[in-house]
Design an enzyme around this catalytic site. Sequence first.
Site, PDB file in Angstrom:
ATOM      1  N   HIS A  87       0.836  -1.200   0.000  1.00  0.00           N
ATOM      2  CA  HIS A  87       0.000   0.000   0.000  1.00  0.00           C
ATOM      3  C   HIS A  87       0.874   1.254   0.000  1.00  0.00           C
ATOM      4  O   HIS A  87       0.796   2.065   0.906  1.00  0.00           O
ATOM      5  CB  HIS A  87      -0.901   0.036   1.238  1.00  0.00           C
ATOM      6  N   ASP A 150      -4.454  -5.336   7.429  1.00  0.00           N
ATOM      7  CA  ASP A 150      -3.113  -5.250   6.839  1.00  0.00           C
ATOM      8  C   ASP A 150      -2.306  -6.506   7.144  1.00  0.00           C
ATOM      9  O   ASP A 150      -1.714  -7.121   6.247  1.00  0.00           O
ATOM     10  CB  ASP A 150      -2.360  -4.033   7.380  1.00  0.00           C
ATOM     11  N   ILE A 367      -4.600  10.079   7.861  1.00  0.00           N
ATOM     12  CA  ILE A 367      -3.574  11.065   7.574  1.00  0.00           C
ATOM     13  C   ILE A 367      -4.144  12.474   7.442  1.00  0.00           C
ATOM     14  O   ILE A 367      -3.551  13.437   7.926  1.00  0.00           O
ATOM     15  CB  ILE A 367      -2.800  10.664   6.293  1.00  0.00           C
ATOM     16  N   THR A 368      -5.317  12.613   6.817  1.00  0.00           N
ATOM     17  CA  THR A 368      -5.888  13.952   6.672  1.00  0.00           C
ATOM     18  C   THR A 368      -6.333  14.511   8.021  1.00  0.00           C
ATOM     19  O   THR A 368      -6.267  15.725   8.238  1.00  0.00           O
ATOM     20  CB  THR A 368      -7.081  13.932   5.699  1.00  0.00           C
TER      21      THR A 368
END
Length: 451
Positions: A87, A150, A367-368
């Site tokens: 990713h 993941d 992340i944002t």
Amino acid sequence: MAPRCWRWWPWTAWPRTRPPPSESTQSFRQQFSTQEQTPQICVVGSGPAGFYTAQHLLKHHSRAHVDIYEKQLVPFGLVRFGVAPDHPEVKSYGAEDHRGLEIPGEELPGVLSARAFVGWYNGLPENRKLAPDLSCDTAVVLGQGNVALDVARILLTPPEYLEKTDITEAALGALRQSRVKTVWIVGRRGPLQVAFAIKELREMIQLPGTRPILDPADFLGLQDRIKEVPRPRKRLTELLLQAATEKPGVAEAARRASASRAWGLRFFRSPQQVLPSPDGRRAAGIRLAVTRLEGVGEATRAVPTGAVEDLPCGLVLSSIGYKSRPIDPSVPFDPKLGVIPNMEGRVVDVPGLYCSGWVKRGPTGVITTTMTDSFVTGQILLQDLKAGLLPSGPRPGYAAIKALLGSRGVWPVSFSDWEKLDAEEVSRGQGAGKPREKLLDPQEMLRLLGR
């Protein structure tokens, strides 16, 4: 960020005398000078929160001088060490520690934190010797968030699909020899409360060489209940429903029939005990308490029914959350919430000290979220600077840190040093068609830098 405005110095250039001061990569900010001409600002931690805060400060104060400190020899925190190698466009990251299971048997060999497992295949130096035993048939991942998916995906992905990623060669070699065929992803609550995203779920459903195992009984009555939920949650649940209850098409049925590996979601199960092997030397299974839901909406919680079930497995990966660590006795810390007490990033009762990222708000968001949060912290700092609310008087800034490190025999690694290491990693990866081959051994890194 122009080099004239900022420096990046890790703590980890290894001391000749005594260890460097205990510092964390959690991003807190110390204002060294309130002089409007050239404010000197220190950022501890070079992960997303640290860099985004520095970016905002430099963008909105043309004369600001920002120094970023990091305990690793390489920057970017869990942007480098937390993202799954398949990713590269997704940067998952978090706090520095994981939440323990706090159940009997979690100390047995074969029980690992997902954070350590992720660090192992991503080349985090402290996890390079983890050596997970993948000789078992079944693995259990506790938790149903993106990190859980993941690690399940990495365990089951055919190794040839990972060869061109920046996964470490050691991890790739271990995965080539892996005997894990089934991965169970276990959650305390139900399908409406899973924390993973639709993209990660879709990838799992379509993962080559695998088939999903979902119990239609877990989804009874769910179709009617999702009509009023927010659209992202509705789309996610509809995909789960489709995978669990709809008959696959001919091509998909054939693909699943030929699959040699499988993954499944187990709902309404809470870990109660890790079961030992007959000789007591490693994990051989996990005892799960069967749960039911009480409450509605965000207040929904899992409570035990009294029933239990045992699930055989040789590997248990705990992915039930991250937590921050206290950075220093002089910095306030709430151990229960795992955050530095603050108001909009201002550390409570410590003028001139700020925080951002998960140590500010807890391990939530993507992340944002951290970008926006860090910009807020930067803006608050600049407001306080302009209003004269910070400690007054000249401060030595980096000069004091440089002198302190020198007195302790610590050689800092600079950003230009990192660029040399970066070039070496890229060069090593080119021969294998990889974006890079990460350096794992801190001593080797220092030798490459001539230290």
